[in-house]
Write an enzyme that holds these catalytic residues in place. Structure first.
Site, PDB file in Angstrom:
ATOM      1  N   SER A 292       0.834  -1.199   0.000  1.00  0.00           N
ATOM      2  CA  SER A 292       0.000   0.000   0.000  1.00  0.00           C
ATOM      3  C   SER A 292       0.867   1.246   0.000  1.00  0.00           C
ATOM      4  CB  SER A 292      -0.908   0.005   1.224  1.00  0.00           C
ATOM      5  OG  SER A 292      -0.137   0.255   2.377  1.00  0.00           O
ATOM      6  N   LYS A 293       0.208   2.382  -0.031  1.00  0.00           N
ATOM      7  CA  LYS A 293       0.937   3.658  -0.169  1.00  0.00           C
ATOM      8  C   LYS A 293       2.035   3.814   0.869  1.00  0.00           C
ATOM      9  CE  LYS A 293      -3.011   3.104  -0.564  1.00  0.00           C
ATOM     10  NZ  LYS A 293      -3.750   2.283   0.411  1.00  0.00           N
ATOM     11  N   ARG A 294       1.765   3.293   2.040  1.00  0.00           N
ATOM     12  CA  ARG A 294       2.765   3.539   3.080  1.00  0.00           C
ATOM     13  C   ARG A 294       4.064   2.780   2.823  1.00  0.00           C
ATOM     14  NH1 ARG A 294       2.353  -0.669   6.774  1.00  0.00           N
ATOM     15  NH2 ARG A 294       0.636  -2.005   6.167  1.00  0.00           N
TER      16      ARG A 294
END
Length: 528
Positions: A292-294
């Site tokens: 994911s984005k993180r």
RNA sequence: GUCCCCAUCGUCUAGCUCGGCCUAGGACAUCGGCCUUUCACGUCGGUAACACGGGUUCGAAUCCCGUUGGGGACGCCA
């Protein structure tokens, strides 16, 4: 899991173990280029036989436009693409935008844009589900008429309540079937439509990559197929679309594996044979949770903007879960030739940006310099090195040569553009540390000698420059590094560059003289 | 909580289908040598893995069972 190569086993449930064993022995020897699917006996290979479409292979990539095309989606698209191209089938792009609140046109554009950039050409579509309401309505109507579905009047709050209670009691949070038994519908409530799931028995998903997966029907619930606002839900729409579009193979992320038995039941309810399924494992981030984005950049366009080549990204992605012996680098043609779903691995893979970076470097190295011109140009512009109309005025041969010197030391187009800066720009910014170390009174004499030499040089080529340097080394009685480094810093602003003679030739006499002149100024200034 | 999937170096993987060819191969990263005007490239070499426990077998990374660990799904999201 005992029959892994079960694209074959898909349709086998009815035949005897003897036949299976026979076939395992005789047709399933997995030699690498083996085309099992086509070798399967016709009589056990009937997919969607009664569909309007023939036995041609048809697959789809069906992203939902609730975000940009991300790494995982791109890999799914790639596997679908490779599979179709290999089999001579049809690749369909279908936008699953039944979630009206989260889908946006911007994301649809972004997905299409990403697909195009990656070079994953589709043959049909993009279809949008929001354009196909009539199709779904008729499918829902059929379910209702056949008594395979029913209206449900429970409110979202009630359902939430029931769910909580079930979980608290350690039971699977499935719908309790209240409205299934309902005789008199309450007034003033807009109902949803639920599918009547068989309460007993089991549903078997025969998956090309996962093998046989069994689900107890009692764990499946009467899920909603039509919302109270009249729009259909995912698990119903996919099936309706896949039937309607004659999809023969579904290749998708394994987060859908749990939905598959529900969908198979819908196929059954329509009297259709389910397609062949292949569930790909997920791509994880460095901490092994879903990417994911993180974990950093996940959208395909982010990689484009960071200077990655689409072929490199694809090549990296295909190796996540698929391999062909020890080979790492594949051309698209090779991939199409060598790919097979049967050799896709079952375990999830961690996304490793460093290896992608290496892969990109490999592609930049082996690219033709001329081909890199147009690719690096946008980065030159965005980096402020050149203006947008630069392409018209530049000498392509010269630029290609400049690029050639940098290919082996650039891993992204961004790096390439940055280095190209010192060949192209009018002047360079000198790195402070490099300046202190190499542009000072101790190197002043070298700089002056090089400047004078260069201005007097008759043939301004790399070999001419080399001859000049050699004579200077003899004169000063020093090693090449002593002279070359100050000159390199003066010309490129840094201590790192391709061979200095070549750099000098490519920068050209005028710019060399002015840059060295400026360095001489700095050196003598720091002297006084 | 329930269901489902998965398990070889730090990471991607080969090997598992048909047990012996495995003192487990390759790639990225990492460490060191060489090359070199720097950096990089290249090249040579090093460190590094069969999750654990039981079976089955003359023999298991490979087959079976269990455990542990990780992931996913359980929605009027897709």
């Amino acid at each position: 899991m005992f029959i892994r190569s079960s694209a074959f086993a898909a349709s086998v449930l009815i035949i005897t173990t003897d036949i299976i064993n026979y076939l395992k022995k005789n047709t399933l020897k997995p030699t690498i280029n083996n085309d099992k699917i086509n070798k399967r006996p016709q009589n056990i290979y009937k997919i969607c036989k009664e569909d309007r479409l023939t036995h041609q292979i048809r697959v789809r990539f069906a992203p939902s436009p609730t975000g940009y095309l991300h790494i995982g989606g791109a890999r799914t698209a790639l596997f679908n693409y490779l599979f179709t191209r290999k089999k001579g089938g049809v690749f369909i792009l279908r936008i699953e935008d039944t979630d009206r609140t989260r889908s946006t046109d911007e994301y649809i554009e972004a997905i299409i844009d990403g697909m195009k950039w990656l070079g994953l050409r589709w043959d049909e579509g993009p279809y949008r589900q929001t354009d196909r309401a009539d199709v779904y309505n008729s499918y829902v109507q059929r379910m209702l008429e056949d008594g395979k579905a029913y209206y449900c009047y429970c409110s979202p709050d009630e359902l939430e309540e029931k769910r909580k209670r079930a979980i608290a009691n350690g039971k699977p949070p499935k719908y309790d079937g209240t409205c299934r038994r309902l005789k008199e519908p309450p007034a003033y409530i807009k109902p949803t439509v639920r599918f009547k799931m068989p309460a007993t028995g089991e549903t078997v998903v025969d998956d090309v990559v996962k093998g046989m997966v069994h689900f107890d029907n009692s764990t499946l619930d009467d899920f909603i197929i039509l919302r109270s606002d009249g729009t259909p839900t995912y698990n119903f729409v996919v099936v309706a679309d896949d039937i309607d579009m004659g999809i023969t193979h579904i290749i998708r992320g394994d987060d859908h594996l749990n939905n598959t038995p529900k969908q198979i039941q819908i196929y059954e309810a329509f009297g259709k044979k389910p397609p062949i399924f292949a569930h790909l494992s997920m791509i994880l981030g460095s901490d092994k949770s879903r990417l994911s984005k993180r974990h950093g950049a996940t959208s395909v366009q982010a990689y484009r903007d960071m200077g990655y080549l689409p072929e490199a990204l694809l090549n990296y992605l295909v190796r996540l879960g698929w391999s062909y012996g020890d080979q790492e680098v594949f051309s698209m043609d090779e991939l199409i030739d060598k790919f097979s779903l049967e050799s896709v691995g079952r375990a999830s893979a961690v996304f490793n940006p460093e290896k992608l970076l290496w892969m990109n470097g490999e592609y930049i190295k082996s690219a033709r310099a001329e081909d890199l011109i147009d690719k690096v140009l946008p980065f030159l512009v965005s980096g402020g090195v050149v203006s947008a109309d630069y392409r018209q005025s530049v000498d392509s041969v010269w630029l290609s040569r400049a690029i050639t010197t940098l290919q082996e030391r650039s891993r992204t187009l961004v790096e390439l553009a940055r280095s190209l800066g010192y060949y192209i720009a009018g002047d360079v910014e000198i790195d402070e540390k490099a300046c202190k170390k190499f542009i000072n009174p101790a190197t002043l004499d070298y700089l002056v000698a090089v400047r004078d030499g260069l201005s007097a040089l008759e043939v301004f080529t790399a070999s001419g420059v080399e001859a000049l340097f050699m004579s200077l080394l003899e004169k000063f009685g020093v090693q090449l590094g002593k002279v070359a480094q100050p000159v390199r810093v003066a010309l490129t602003g840094n201590t790192v560059s391709p061979g200095i003679f070549e750099v000098i030739e490519l920068i050209g006499r005028d710019k060399c003289l002015s840059r060295i002149g400026r360095a001489i100024g700095i050196a003598s200034l720091s002297a006084g």
